[in-house]
Design a protein around this motif. Structure first.
Motif, mmCIF file in Angstrom:
data_model
loop_
_atom_site.group_PDB
_atom_site.id
_atom_site.type_symbol
_atom_site.label_atom_id
_atom_site.label_comp_id
_atom_site.label_asym_id
_atom_site.label_seq_id
_atom_site.Cartn_x
_atom_site.Cartn_y
_atom_site.Cartn_z
ATOM 1 N N VAL A 353 10.073 -0.093 10.770
ATOM 2 C CA VAL A 353 10.127 -1.235 10.598
ATOM 3 C C VAL A 353 11.153 -1.994 9.697
ATOM 4 C CG1 VAL A 353 7.755 -1.397 11.446
ATOM 5 C CG2 VAL A 353 8.103 -1.468 9.045
ATOM 6 N N ASP A 354 11.237 -3.398 9.785
ATOM 7 C CA ASP A 354 12.259 -3.986 9.166
ATOM 8 C C ASP A 354 11.949 -4.244 7.740
ATOM 9 O OD1 ASP A 354 10.534 -5.977 10.097
ATOM 10 O OD2 ASP A 354 12.376 -7.170 10.706
ATOM 11 N N GLY A 355 10.849 -3.635 7.203
ATOM 12 C CA GLY A 355 10.438 -3.965 5.679
ATOM 13 C C GLY A 355 10.290 -2.649 5.067
ATOM 14 N N GLY A 356 9.125 -2.514 4.421
ATOM 15 C CA GLY A 356 8.669 -1.282 3.730
ATOM 16 C C GLY A 356 8.280 -1.440 2.589
ATOM 17 N N MET A 357 8.685 -0.402 1.572
ATOM 18 C CA MET A 357 8.176 -0.364 0.110
ATOM 19 C C MET A 357 8.383 -1.610 -0.738
ATOM 20 S SD MET A 357 10.402 2.973 -1.315
ATOM 21 C CE MET A 357 9.442 2.970 -2.664
ATOM 22 N N SER A 358 9.750 -2.256 -0.253
ATOM 23 C CA SER A 358 10.026 -3.500 -0.975
ATOM 24 C C SER A 358 9.014 -4.537 -0.812
ATOM 25 C CB SER A 358 11.263 -3.809 -0.601
ATOM 26 O OG SER A 358 11.391 -4.285 0.807
ATOM 27 N N ASP A 359 8.356 -4.810 0.407
ATOM 28 C CA ASP A 359 7.333 -5.798 0.356
ATOM 29 C C ASP A 359 5.892 -5.345 0.260
ATOM 30 O OD1 ASP A 359 6.253 -5.245 3.408
ATOM 31 O OD2 ASP A 359 8.342 -5.314 3.612
ATOM 32 N N ASN A 360 5.813 -3.738 0.314
ATOM 33 C CA ASN A 360 4.547 -3.286 0.273
ATOM 34 C C ASN A 360 4.607 -1.964 -0.582
ATOM 35 O OD1 ASN A 360 1.949 -2.357 0.167
ATOM 36 N ND2 ASN A 360 1.654 -2.571 2.347
ATOM 37 N N ALA A 361 4.737 -2.089 -1.974
ATOM 38 C CA ALA A 361 4.588 -0.797 -2.793
ATOM 39 C C ALA A 361 3.493 -0.015 -2.751
ATOM 40 C CB ALA A 361 5.252 -1.113 -3.902
ATOM 41 N N ARG A 362 2.351 -0.465 -2.352
ATOM 42 C CA ARG A 362 0.936 0.301 -2.578
ATOM 43 C C ARG A 362 0.979 1.699 -2.138
ATOM 44 N NH1 ARG A 362 -3.316 -1.282 -1.017
ATOM 45 N NH2 ARG A 362 -4.698 -0.630 -2.593
ATOM 46 N N PRO A 363 1.346 1.916 -0.990
ATOM 47 C CA PRO A 363 1.403 3.338 -0.322
ATOM 48 C C PRO A 363 2.061 4.253 -1.012
ATOM 49 C CG PRO A 363 1.684 1.848 1.450
ATOM 50 C CD PRO A 363 1.635 1.070 0.223
ATOM 51 N N ALA A 364 3.374 3.884 -1.553
ATOM 52 C CA ALA A 364 4.261 4.742 -2.379
ATOM 53 C C ALA A 364 3.531 4.738 -3.803
ATOM 54 C CB ALA A 364 5.805 4.163 -2.596
ATOM 55 N N LEU A 365 3.288 3.903 -4.239
ATOM 56 C CA LEU A 365 2.514 3.796 -5.592
ATOM 57 C C LEU A 365 1.214 4.846 -5.751
ATOM 58 C CD1 LEU A 365 2.486 0.342 -7.061
ATOM 59 C CD2 LEU A 365 4.087 2.312 -7.915
ATOM 60 N N TYR A 366 0.370 4.589 -4.922
ATOM 61 C CA TYR A 366 -0.932 5.452 -4.848
ATOM 62 C C TYR A 366 -1.336 5.967 -3.688
ATOM 63 C CZ TYR A 366 -1.780 0.586 -6.310
ATOM 64 O OH TYR A 366 -1.931 -0.779 -6.177
ATOM 65 N N GLY A 367 -0.786 5.935 -2.458
ATOM 66 C CA GLY A 367 -1.215 6.445 -1.389
ATOM 67 C C GLY A 367 -2.180 5.644 -0.763
ATOM 68 N N ALA A 368 -1.866 4.534 -0.826
ATOM 69 C CA ALA A 368 -2.973 3.419 -0.153
ATOM 70 C C ALA A 368 -2.914 3.619 1.282
ATOM 71 C CB ALA A 368 -2.562 1.944 -0.704
ATOM 72 N N GLN A 369 -3.922 3.337 2.045
ATOM 73 C CA GLN A 369 -4.212 3.563 3.334
ATOM 74 C C GLN A 369 -4.052 2.162 4.123
ATOM 75 O OE1 GLN A 369 -3.552 6.413 5.000
ATOM 76 N NE2 GLN A 369 -3.451 7.635 3.088
ATOM 77 N N TYR A 370 -3.343 1.995 5.078
ATOM 78 C CA TYR A 370 -3.470 0.658 5.882
ATOM 79 C C TYR A 370 -3.721 0.975 7.534
ATOM 80 C CZ TYR A 370 -1.936 -2.251 2.008
ATOM 81 O OH TYR A 370 -1.715 -2.795 0.754
ATOM 82 N N SER A 371 -4.024 -0.155 8.214
ATOM 83 C CA SER A 371 -4.118 -0.065 9.544
ATOM 84 C C SER A 371 -2.745 -0.697 10.183
ATOM 85 C CB SER A 371 -5.147 -0.918 9.945
ATOM 86 O OG SER A 371 -6.395 -0.238 9.430
ATOM 87 N N ALA A 372 -2.784 -0.717 11.482
ATOM 88 C CA ALA A 372 -1.606 -1.463 11.933
ATOM 89 C C ALA A 372 -2.088 -1.630 13.556
ATOM 90 C CB ALA A 372 -0.270 -0.555 12.048
#
Length: 490
Positions: A353-372
Motif C-alpha cells: 500500500v501507499d503508506g506503511g511504517m511512516s504512518d503506523n509504526a506500531r507493528p514495527a515497534l512491537y509487533g502490533a496486530q491489525y485487521s484490514a
C-alpha cells in the motif's frame, strides 16, 4: 464465500472468515458499514469519496465515536467513584492523538487533558483548554517546559525524578508561584502487555520506586511553593482485565497510607492503559467492568487500612480515540510468495500500500496486530492469506501481519485498516521522505480536516540546501521545540 481450510502460515488466533468483507463488531467504529454498492462508509461518508477529496493514505476519525467513548468512559468512572463515596477525574491522554479540535471534543465531554511535552501543552492551550485542567507528564521535562507549565498555571505536574523536583523548587521560588504536583511511582506490577508497553516495573525510565517515592515526597514537603497532592502510577498500555490494576493499586495504597502520616494525600491517579480490539480475536474488558473493578479495589484497600478513599484520576487515550480511527490506503502491487513450512508449501500474498511504517509504526515497534478490509468495494474471490506491507525500504515495514482478504483484490483497490486512531498519527514520521497523511473527522456524512497532510514541498522547505525553500526567518530559528525567548535557558 465458503469456509476454506486455514493457511498453515496463519497464526492460530486468525480464523478463515466466512465472509472476508464482514466488519467485525468492536474493531470498527459503530457507524462503519457497507452501502448498496459494497463501499465502506464511516459516519455516513463513503471511503472512495473521502479519498477523492483528501488523498491516501488518510486517517479518518469518526467524531461521534470519539466523543461518545469519552462521555461513556467519564460516566463509568463517575458512577464507580460515587458508589464508593469519592470522585473521579478523567484526563484524555493526548499522546494517543492530539489536535486542537480533538482536545475540544474531550473537554466538551467533561474530560481534562494529559500532555507530556511542551508541544502537546501548546496544542492544548491553543485549543482553549483551561490550564488548571491540564496534567503534565514526562521523564525529561526541560527547564523551559517546566517554566511554561508554572507560568500558565498547569493544574498538576507529575514529577518523575529528583532533578525535576529541584528544577521546580528553583522555578517556583523565583516566581513565587505555588505548583501542585503528583509523584509518579513504579508499583513493580508488570502489565499484561508487550514489555515495551509495560511501564510500572522497576527497570525502566519512568518515576520512582515505592521506596524512593517516600524520600521524594519528603523533599517536596520541605519546599515552600511546591505542593504535594498525591501519587501517580501507570502500569502499561493495551491491558485487558483488572487483575494488574488491582495488584498495582494495593501496593500504591500501602504507600499512600504511610504518606498520610506526614500530611494530606488527597489524590490517587492510576493512569490508563485500557485495551481495545484490534482484531476479532481481541476481547477487551467493558469499561463499566473496568471502572467498577478498579475503584472497588481501591475502596477495599483503603478500608482495610482504616483510611478514607482519595479522589481518583485516570488517563485513558487509546480506549477513547483508537477505535474511532480508520486508515485508508490504495493498493499498489501484489505478490504471491510460496513458503516451505517443513514438508509442504503454502502461499502468502504480499499486498503493498501507499503508506506503511511512516504512518503506523506500531507493528514495527512491537509487533502490533491489525485487521484490514477492502474499502472501495466488496470482494468476490475466496479468502486468501495476505500480509499488508508499506512502501518503505525496510523488510519490517508491515502494516497488517496476518489477514484474510478476498482473492480478487487488485491494484487500485482501497484498503481500510481499523483501530488506528491511537498512536499512528502521533508516531508518524517522514521516513524515506514520505509526507505524513492528513487526519480528517467525519460526522453525518461530512468530512473536515483535523490535521493537514504534508506535501513534498513541505519536506523540501526544511532542507537548507534548497535556498529558495528556506524562508529568511527559518535560518535564525531556535532549536526545535523552543521559542526564541527560551534560547538562554539551554
Amino acid at each position: 464465500m465458503s469456509r476454506l481450510p486455514a493457511n498453515p502460515l496463519a497464526p492460530q488466533w486468525l480464523a478463515v472468515p466466512e465472509d472476508a468483507n464482514a466488519l467485525a463488531a468492536g474493531v470498527w467504529p459503530a457507524s462503519a458499514a457497507r452501502d448498496d454498492d459494497g463501499a465502506l462508509t464511516i459516519a455516513g461518508a463513503r471511503a472512495d469519496e473521502l479519498v477523492q477529496r483528501h488523498g491516501t493514505p488518510l486517517l479518518v476519525i469518526d467524531e461521534d465515536e470519539a466523543r461518545g467513548r469519552a462521555e461513556r468512559l467519564r460516566a463509568a468512572f463517575d458512577r464507580a467513584a460515587a458508589a464508593h463515596g469519592t470522585t473521579a477525574t478523567v484526563y484524555y491522554a493526548g499522546k494517543a492523538f492530539l489536535s486542537t479540535i480533538v482536545a475540544q471534543w474531550m473537554t466538551d465531554a467533561g474530560l481534562n487533558v494529559d500532555v507530556c511535552t511542551g508541544g502537546e501543552l501548546a496544542v492544548a492551550l491553543a485549543a482553549g483548554v483551561a490550564p488548571d485542567r491540564v496534567g503534565f507528564h514526562g521523564n525529561n521535562k526541560s527547564v523551559a517546559e517546566l517554566e511554561r507549565a508554572v507560568e500558565t498555571g498547569v493544574g498538576t505536574i507529575i514529577v518523575d525524578s529528583e532533578i525535576e523536583i529541584e528544577r521546580l523548587a528553583a522555578i517556583t521560588a523565583r516566581t513565587g508561584t505555588e505548583q501542585r504536583v503528583l509523584v509518579r511511582v513504579n508499583s513493580g506490577v508488570h502489565a499484561e502487555t508487550h514489555s515495551f508497553l509495560a511501564t510500572a516495573h522497576e527497570d525502566q525510565k519512568f518515576g520512582f520506586t515505592l521506596v524512593e517515592a517516600e524520600a521524594a515526597v519528603a523533599r517536596i514537603r520541605e519546599l515552600p511553593f511546591v505542593r504535594f497532592v498525591g501519587l501517580h502510577c501507570h502500569i502499561g498500555s493495551q491491558i485487558f482485565g483488572v487483575a494488574g490494576f488491582r495488584e498495582s493499586a494495593s501496593r500504591v495504597i500501602e504507600l499512600h497510607a504511610r504518606l498520610q502520616e506526614g500530611g494530606e494525600v488527597p489524590i490517587l491517579n492510576l493512569g490508563g492503559g485500557f485495551g481495545i480490539a484490534y482484531t476479532s480475536a481481541d476481547d477487551p474488558t467493558p469499561i463499566d467492568e473496568l471502572a467498577e473493578g478498579i475503584v472497588a479495589t481501591v475502596a477495599d484497600e483503603c478500608a482495610a487500612r482504616g483510611i478514607r478513599i482519595p479522589r481518583l484520576a485516570f488517563e485513558p487515550g487509546r480506549s477513547i480515540i483508537g477505535t474511532a480511527g480508520v486508515t485508508l490506503y490504495e493498493i499498489g502491487t501484489t505478490k504471491d510468495v510460496t513458503v516451505d513450512t517443513g514438508g509442504e508449501t503454502a502461499a502468502r500474498r504480499y499486498v503493498s500500500v501507499d503508506g506503511g511504517m511512516s504512518d503506523n509504526a506500531r507493528p514495527a515497534l512491537y509487533g502490533a496486530q491489525y485487521s484490514a478490509r477492502l474499502a472501495s468495494r466488496e470482494g468476490t474471490g475466496d479468502p486468501v492469506l495476505v500480509r499488508v506491507v508499506g512502501k518503505h525500504c525496510e523488510s519490517g515495514d508491515i502494516v497488517v501481519d496476518h489477514e484474510y482478504l478476498p482473492g480478487d483484490l487488485t491494484p487500485g483497490d482501497l484498503l481500510a485498516v481499523p483501530a488506528t486512531g491511537a498512536y499512528c498519527a502521533s508516531l508518524a514520521s517522514n521516513y524515506n521522505h514520505v509526507p505524513r497523511p492528513a487526519v480528517i473527522a467525519v460526522q453525518d456524512g461530512v468530512s473536515r480536516v483535523l490535521v493537514h497532510g504534508e506535501t513534498i514541498d513541505d519536506l523540501l522547505a526544511r532542507d537548507a540546501g534548497i535556498p529558495s525553500a528556506v524562508p529568511e526567518a527559518r535560518t535564525e530559528r531556535a532549536p526545535a521545540g523552543r521559542s526564541e525567548g527560551e534560547r538562554c535557558l539551554y
